[in-house]
Design a protein around this motif. Sequence first.
Motif, PDB file in Angstrom:
ATOM      1  N   UNK A  29       8.752  48.419  -1.960  1.00 48.81           N
ATOM      2  CA  UNK A  29       7.766  48.614  -0.892  1.00 48.81           C
ATOM      3  C   UNK A  29       6.482  47.829  -1.157  1.00 48.81           C
ATOM      4  N   UNK A  30       6.021  47.809  -2.409  1.00 51.94           N
ATOM      5  CA  UNK A  30       4.806  47.047  -2.704  1.00 51.94           C
ATOM      6  C   UNK A  30       5.051  45.553  -2.575  1.00 51.94           C
ATOM      7  N   UNK A  31       6.262  45.104  -2.857  1.00 49.76           N
ATOM      8  CA  UNK A  31       6.582  43.691  -2.649  1.00 49.76           C
ATOM      9  C   UNK A  31       6.461  43.306  -1.187  1.00 49.76           C
ATOM     10  N   UNK A  32       6.935  44.167  -0.299  1.00 44.69           N
ATOM     11  CA  UNK A  32       6.820  43.911   1.141  1.00 44.69           C
ATOM     12  C   UNK A  32       5.355  43.947   1.566  1.00 44.69           C
ATOM     13  N   UNK A  33       4.618  44.927   1.058  1.00 48.12           N
ATOM     14  CA  UNK A  33       3.205  45.067   1.409  1.00 48.12           C
ATOM     15  C   UNK A  33       2.392  43.873   0.912  1.00 48.12           C
ATOM     16  N   UNK A  34       2.729  43.359  -0.278  1.00 44.45           N
ATOM     17  CA  UNK A  34       2.044  42.183  -0.796  1.00 44.45           C
ATOM     18  C   UNK A  34       2.319  40.963   0.064  1.00 44.45           C
ATOM     19  N   UNK A  35       3.510  40.868   0.630  1.00 43.24           N
ATOM     20  CA  UNK A  35       3.827  39.760   1.531  1.00 43.24           C
ATOM     21  C   UNK A  35       2.964  39.818   2.787  1.00 43.24           C
ATOM     22  N   UNK A  36       2.778  41.021   3.322  1.00 41.22           N
ATOM     23  CA  UNK A  36       1.903  41.179   4.491  1.00 41.22           C
ATOM     24  C   UNK A  36       0.475  40.788   4.126  1.00 41.22           C
ATOM     25  N   UNK A  38      -0.436  38.689   1.826  1.00 45.26           N
ATOM     26  CA  UNK A  38      -0.503  37.236   1.669  1.00 45.26           C
ATOM     27  C   UNK A  38      -0.669  36.550   3.020  1.00 45.26           C
ATOM     28  N   UNK A  39      -0.016  37.080   4.047  1.00 48.86           N
ATOM     29  CA  UNK A  39      -0.191  36.522   5.392  1.00 48.86           C
ATOM     30  C   UNK A  39      -1.618  36.735   5.895  1.00 48.86           C
ATOM     31  N   UNK A  40      -2.196  37.881   5.575  1.00 54.25           N
ATOM     32  CA  UNK A  40      -3.577  38.145   5.982  1.00 54.25           C
ATOM     33  C   UNK A  40      -4.538  37.239   5.226  1.00 54.25           C
ATOM     34  N   UNK A  44      -7.116  34.588   6.726  1.00 56.20           N
ATOM     35  CA  UNK A  44      -8.517  34.473   6.332  1.00 56.20           C
ATOM     36  C   UNK A  44      -8.889  33.042   5.978  1.00 56.20           C
ATOM     37  N   UNK A  45      -7.986  32.345   5.308  1.00 53.40           N
ATOM     38  CA  UNK A  45      -8.249  30.943   4.985  1.00 53.40           C
ATOM     39  C   UNK A  45      -8.298  30.085   6.252  1.00 53.40           C
ATOM     40  N   UNK A  46      -7.442  30.399   7.207  1.00 49.22           N
ATOM     41  CA  UNK A  46      -7.501  29.694   8.494  1.00 49.22           C
ATOM     42  C   UNK A  46      -8.816  29.976   9.211  1.00 49.22           C
ATOM     43  N   UNK A  47      -9.257  31.231   9.173  1.00 48.66           N
ATOM     44  CA  UNK A  47     -10.533  31.577   9.795  1.00 48.66           C
ATOM     45  C   UNK A  47     -11.683  30.848   9.104  1.00 48.66           C
ATOM     46  N   UNK A  48     -11.629  30.725   7.793  1.00 48.95           N
ATOM     47  CA  UNK A  48     -12.656  29.997   7.057  1.00 48.95           C
ATOM     48  C   UNK A  48     -12.659  28.522   7.453  1.00 48.95           C
ATOM     49  N   UNK A  49     -11.476  27.973   7.648  1.00 45.60           N
ATOM     50  CA  UNK A  49     -11.351  26.577   8.024  1.00 45.60           C
ATOM     51  C   UNK A  49     -11.880  26.323   9.446  1.00 45.60           C
ATOM     52  N   UNK A  50     -11.746  27.322  10.310  1.00 46.61           N
ATOM     53  CA  UNK A  50     -12.110  27.135  11.715  1.00 46.61           C
ATOM     54  C   UNK A  50     -13.606  27.259  11.973  1.00 46.61           C
ATOM     55  N   UNK A  51     -14.367  27.699  11.009  1.00 47.57           N
ATOM     56  CA  UNK A  51     -15.815  27.714  11.171  1.00 47.57           C
ATOM     57  C   UNK A  51     -16.440  29.084  11.000  1.00 47.57           C
ATOM     58  N   UNK A  52     -17.773  29.123  11.077  1.00 50.03           N
ATOM     59  CA  UNK A  52     -18.507  30.361  10.807  1.00 50.03           C
ATOM     60  C   UNK A  52     -18.188  31.505  11.767  1.00 50.03           C
ATOM     61  N   UNK A  53     -17.944  31.198  13.029  1.00 50.83           N
ATOM     62  CA  UNK A  53     -17.682  32.267  13.998  1.00 50.83           C
ATOM     63  C   UNK A  53     -16.376  32.995  13.675  1.00 50.83           C
TER      64      UNK A  53
END
Length: 130
Positions: A29-36, A38-40, A44-53
């Motif tokens: 179960x924790x392996x599945x939760x860690x995968x989720x 990792x997607x989040x 977050x990295x995509x949001x950082x790349x897209x700018x301050x907003x």
Amino acid sequence: MATRPRPLSPHLQVYRWQIQMATSILHRATGIFLSVGALIIAGGLLALMMGPESWNCFTGHAGAWYGQLFLFAWSWAFAYHLCNGIRHIVQDFAIGFSIPVFIRSSWMSVIGSLLITAAIWVYVCLGGGV
């Protein structure tokens, strides 16, 4: 030729719960939760790349009560998966297969994960990460 009904395989309702069962299920179960998680993190990295907003939107959700709850649960899942993974690596070397040692190492992975999570969040709450 008459067919006899095949016996059903016993499942969770038949066996008495033991720490070994719980740690095995929790590891999956924790392996599945860690995968989720990792997607989040990737989001977050995509949001950082897209700018301050976009980044402010992401950090706003991460700072909300549900974001903090998720981060707490994710850090415990990470600590538990790490501790139990180390236990499995030790067992790969054929160490700790007797039942008392197996039970003790199962409890050590649970307690160790709680201690690691507590240490992480004490550091975060005392200003080291907030």
